[in-house]
Motif scaffolding. Structure first.
Motif, PDB file in Angstrom:
ATOM      1  N   ALA A   1      50.231  47.531  41.846  1.00  0.00           N
ATOM      2  CA  ALA A   1      49.951  48.029  43.213  1.00  0.00           C
ATOM      3  C   ALA A   1      48.605  48.897  43.135  1.00  0.00           C
ATOM      4  CB  ALA A   1      51.226  49.131  43.399  1.00  0.00           C
ATOM      5  N   PRO A   2      47.605  47.783  43.156  1.00  0.00           N
ATOM      6  CA  PRO A   2      46.090  48.424  43.133  1.00  0.00           C
ATOM      7  C   PRO A   2      45.865  49.089  44.555  1.00  0.00           C
ATOM      8  CG  PRO A   2      46.187  46.214  43.633  1.00  0.00           C
ATOM      9  CD  PRO A   2      47.741  46.238  43.569  1.00  0.00           C
ATOM     10  N   TYR A   3      44.714  49.968  44.560  1.00  0.00           N
ATOM     11  CA  TYR A   3      43.868  50.273  45.560  1.00  0.00           C
ATOM     12  C   TYR A   3      43.098  49.168  46.098  1.00  0.00           C
ATOM     13  CZ  TYR A   3      45.374  55.037  44.926  1.00  0.00           C
ATOM     14  OH  TYR A   3      46.075  56.328  44.647  1.00  0.00           O
ATOM     15  N   THR A   4      43.144  48.477  47.332  1.00  0.00           N
ATOM     16  CA  THR A   4      41.973  47.613  47.783  1.00  0.00           C
ATOM     17  C   THR A   4      41.326  48.207  48.764  1.00  0.00           C
ATOM     18  OG1 THR A   4      43.405  46.803  49.362  1.00  0.00           O
ATOM     19  CG2 THR A   4      43.403  45.938  47.002  1.00  0.00           C
ATOM     20  N   PHE A   5      39.784  47.662  48.844  1.00  0.00           N
ATOM     21  CA  PHE A   5      38.704  47.889  49.935  1.00  0.00           C
ATOM     22  C   PHE A   5      38.142  46.733  50.320  1.00  0.00           C
ATOM     23  CE2 PHE A   5      34.392  49.098  51.146  1.00  0.00           C
ATOM     24  CZ  PHE A   5      34.701  49.719  52.354  1.00  0.00           C
ATOM     25  N   SER A   6      38.047  46.209  51.524  1.00  0.00           N
ATOM     26  CA  SER A   6      37.162  45.108  51.686  1.00  0.00           C
ATOM     27  C   SER A   6      36.347  45.253  53.088  1.00  0.00           C
ATOM     28  CB  SER A   6      38.207  43.871  51.642  1.00  0.00           C
ATOM     29  OG  SER A   6      39.096  43.867  52.610  1.00  0.00           O
ATOM     30  N   ILE A   7      35.464  44.408  52.975  1.00  0.00           N
ATOM     31  CA  ILE A   7      34.644  44.294  54.249  1.00  0.00           C
ATOM     32  C   ILE A   7      34.488  42.810  54.480  1.00  0.00           C
ATOM     33  CG2 ILE A   7      32.429  44.751  55.492  1.00  0.00           C
ATOM     34  CD1 ILE A   7      32.331  47.135  53.883  1.00  0.00           C
ATOM     35  N   ALA A   8      34.581  42.156  55.570  1.00  0.00           N
ATOM     36  CA  ALA A   8      34.625  40.798  55.771  1.00  0.00           C
ATOM     37  C   ALA A   8      34.018  40.621  57.113  1.00  0.00           C
ATOM     38  CB  ALA A   8      35.898  40.103  56.009  1.00  0.00           C
ATOM     39  N   GLU A   9      33.333  39.512  57.337  1.00  0.00           N
ATOM     40  CA  GLU A   9      32.693  39.157  58.609  1.00  0.00           C
ATOM     41  C   GLU A   9      33.836  38.722  59.385  1.00  0.00           C
ATOM     42  OE1 GLU A   9      28.449  37.288  57.899  1.00  0.00           O
ATOM     43  OE2 GLU A   9      30.004  36.108  57.350  1.00  0.00           O
ATOM     44  N   SER A  10      33.901  38.886  60.771  1.00  0.00           N
ATOM     45  CA  SER A  10      34.991  38.816  61.549  1.00  0.00           C
ATOM     46  C   SER A  10      35.104  37.425  62.122  1.00  0.00           C
ATOM     47  CB  SER A  10      34.779  39.567  62.841  1.00  0.00           C
ATOM     48  OG  SER A  10      35.905  39.506  63.679  1.00  0.00           O
ATOM     49  N   GLY A  11      36.269  37.050  62.342  1.00  0.00           N
ATOM     50  CA  GLY A  11      36.454  35.648  62.869  1.00  0.00           C
ATOM     51  C   GLY A  11      37.188  34.785  61.643  1.00  0.00           C
ATOM     52  N   ASP A  12      37.857  33.742  62.320  1.00  0.00           N
ATOM     53  CA  ASP A  12      38.698  32.745  61.293  1.00  0.00           C
ATOM     54  C   ASP A  12      37.821  32.144  59.888  1.00  0.00           C
ATOM     55  OD1 ASP A  12      40.703  32.989  62.658  1.00  0.00           O
ATOM     56  OD2 ASP A  12      40.233  31.163  63.813  1.00  0.00           O
ATOM     57  N   ASP A  13      36.439  31.986  60.277  1.00  0.00           N
ATOM     58  CA  ASP A  13      35.685  31.565  59.059  1.00  0.00           C
ATOM     59  C   ASP A  13      34.747  32.562  58.621  1.00  0.00           C
ATOM     60  OD1 ASP A  13      34.074  32.018  61.079  1.00  0.00           O
ATOM     61  OD2 ASP A  13      32.757  29.988  60.964  1.00  0.00           O
ATOM     62  N   GLY A  14      35.152  33.813  58.602  1.00  0.00           N
ATOM     63  CA  GLY A  14      34.356  35.061  58.244  1.00  0.00           C
ATOM     64  C   GLY A  14      34.665  35.393  56.797  1.00  0.00           C
TER      65      GLY A  14
ATOM     66  N   ASP B   1      33.997  36.984  52.944  1.00  0.00           N
ATOM     67  CA  ASP B   1      34.352  38.497  52.326  1.00  0.00           C
ATOM     68  C   ASP B   1      32.780  38.825  51.880  1.00  0.00           C
ATOM     69  OD1 ASP B   1      37.097  38.740  52.850  1.00  0.00           O
ATOM     70  OD2 ASP B   1      37.532  37.666  50.960  1.00  0.00           O
ATOM     71  N   LEU B   2      32.506  39.973  52.450  1.00  0.00           N
ATOM     72  CA  LEU B   2      31.331  40.497  51.964  1.00  0.00           C
ATOM     73  C   LEU B   2      31.480  41.471  50.778  1.00  0.00           C
ATOM     74  CD1 LEU B   2      29.800  41.325  55.534  1.00  0.00           C
ATOM     75  CD2 LEU B   2      29.667  39.388  53.995  1.00  0.00           C
ATOM     76  N   LEU B   3      32.367  42.306  50.627  1.00  0.00           N
ATOM     77  CA  LEU B   3      32.549  43.200  49.715  1.00  0.00           C
ATOM     78  C   LEU B   3      34.498  42.991  49.444  1.00  0.00           C
ATOM     79  CD1 LEU B   3      31.897  45.305  47.688  1.00  0.00           C
ATOM     80  CD2 LEU B   3      32.282  47.174  49.558  1.00  0.00           C
ATOM     81  N   ASN B   4      34.733  43.278  48.081  1.00  0.00           N
ATOM     82  CA  ASN B   4      36.266  43.034  47.798  1.00  0.00           C
ATOM     83  C   ASN B   4      36.175  44.015  46.557  1.00  0.00           C
ATOM     84  OD1 ASN B   4      38.800  42.705  47.731  1.00  0.00           O
ATOM     85  ND2 ASN B   4      38.812  40.744  47.460  1.00  0.00           N
ATOM     86  N   VAL B   5      36.949  45.426  46.664  1.00  0.00           N
ATOM     87  CA  VAL B   5      36.985  46.049  45.511  1.00  0.00           C
ATOM     88  C   VAL B   5      38.500  46.359  45.409  1.00  0.00           C
ATOM     89  CG1 VAL B   5      36.485  48.450  44.601  1.00  0.00           C
ATOM     90  CG2 VAL B   5      34.836  47.197  45.942  1.00  0.00           C
ATOM     91  N   VAL B   6      38.940  46.062  44.203  1.00  0.00           N
ATOM     92  CA  VAL B   6      40.405  46.482  43.671  1.00  0.00           C
ATOM     93  C   VAL B   6      40.526  47.220  42.350  1.00  0.00           C
ATOM     94  CG1 VAL B   6      42.329  45.209  43.148  1.00  0.00           C
ATOM     95  CG2 VAL B   6      41.021  44.015  44.836  1.00  0.00           C
ATOM     96  N   VAL B   7      41.402  48.135  42.607  1.00  0.00           N
ATOM     97  CA  VAL B   7      41.228  49.048  41.459  1.00  0.00           C
ATOM     98  C   VAL B   7      42.862  49.271  40.707  1.00  0.00           C
ATOM     99  CG1 VAL B   7      40.933  51.324  40.217  1.00  0.00           C
ATOM    100  CG2 VAL B   7      39.188  50.192  41.845  1.00  0.00           C
ATOM    101  N   GLY B   8      43.047  48.751  39.673  1.00  0.00           N
ATOM    102  CA  GLY B   8      44.473  49.006  39.230  1.00  0.00           C
ATOM    103  C   GLY B   8      44.692  50.100  38.558  1.00  0.00           C
ATOM    104  N   ASP B   9      43.776  50.096  37.567  1.00  0.00           N
ATOM    105  CA  ASP B   9      43.767  51.458  36.596  1.00  0.00           C
ATOM    106  C   ASP B   9      42.429  51.340  35.796  1.00  0.00           C
ATOM    107  OD1 ASP B   9      43.793  49.516  34.432  1.00  0.00           O
ATOM    108  OD2 ASP B   9      45.990  50.178  34.260  1.00  0.00           O
ATOM    109  N   SER B  10      42.300  52.173  34.898  1.00  0.00           N
ATOM    110  CA  SER B  10      40.821  52.038  34.339  1.00  0.00           C
ATOM    111  C   SER B  10      40.527  50.713  33.551  1.00  0.00           C
ATOM    112  CB  SER B  10      40.964  53.267  33.340  1.00  0.00           C
ATOM    113  OG  SER B  10      41.700  53.105  32.287  1.00  0.00           O
TER     114      SER B  10
END
Length: 111
Positions: free
Chosen positions: A33-46, A48-57
């Motif tokens: 159950a990780p924390y997630t953060f993402s930024i993507a261009e909008s639209g169907d073909d947008g 992913d510009l940034l994808n951060v997932v943290v599960g633990d150290s």
């Protein structure tokens, strides 16, 4: 009481629309159950510009790629670019960590 949060925001910057998504599960982040953060261009073909997932150290995943606008600015010099740093074998297709680096969740003093 157990709280969790999901936040989704659409932002328009210089005529481009970006979707921001944050998911914070209840409790401390874990590989399951990780924390997630993402930024993507909008639209169907947008993209992913940034994808951060943290599960633990020892379970984390960071992927960064430029917006398609950068490809336009570089006049075709940059065809494709993605930088990925991870520990814990994260699979972005499934949203799961693929290894079990910490099989015993008990702290060392409770073993």
């Amino acid at each position: 009481m157990t709280l969790e949060a999901n936040i989704k925001v659409g932002l328009k910057i210089d005529q481009e629309v970006y979707d921001i998504d944050v998911a914070i599960p209840a409790g401390v982040p874990t590989p399951a159950a990780p924390y997630t953060f993402s930024i993507a261009e909008s639209g169907d073909d947008g993209a992913d510009l940034l994808n951060v997932v943290v599960g633990d150290s020892t379970h984390f995943y960071v992927a960064v790629s430029p917006p398609k606008q950068v490809k336009d600015w570089t006049e075709g010099v940059v065809q494709d670019l993605e930088v990925v740093v991870n520990d814990g074998g994260y699979d972005p297709e499934t949203g799961k960590f693929t290894d079990n680096k910490n099989p015993d969740p008990k702290p060392a003093d409770q073993k």
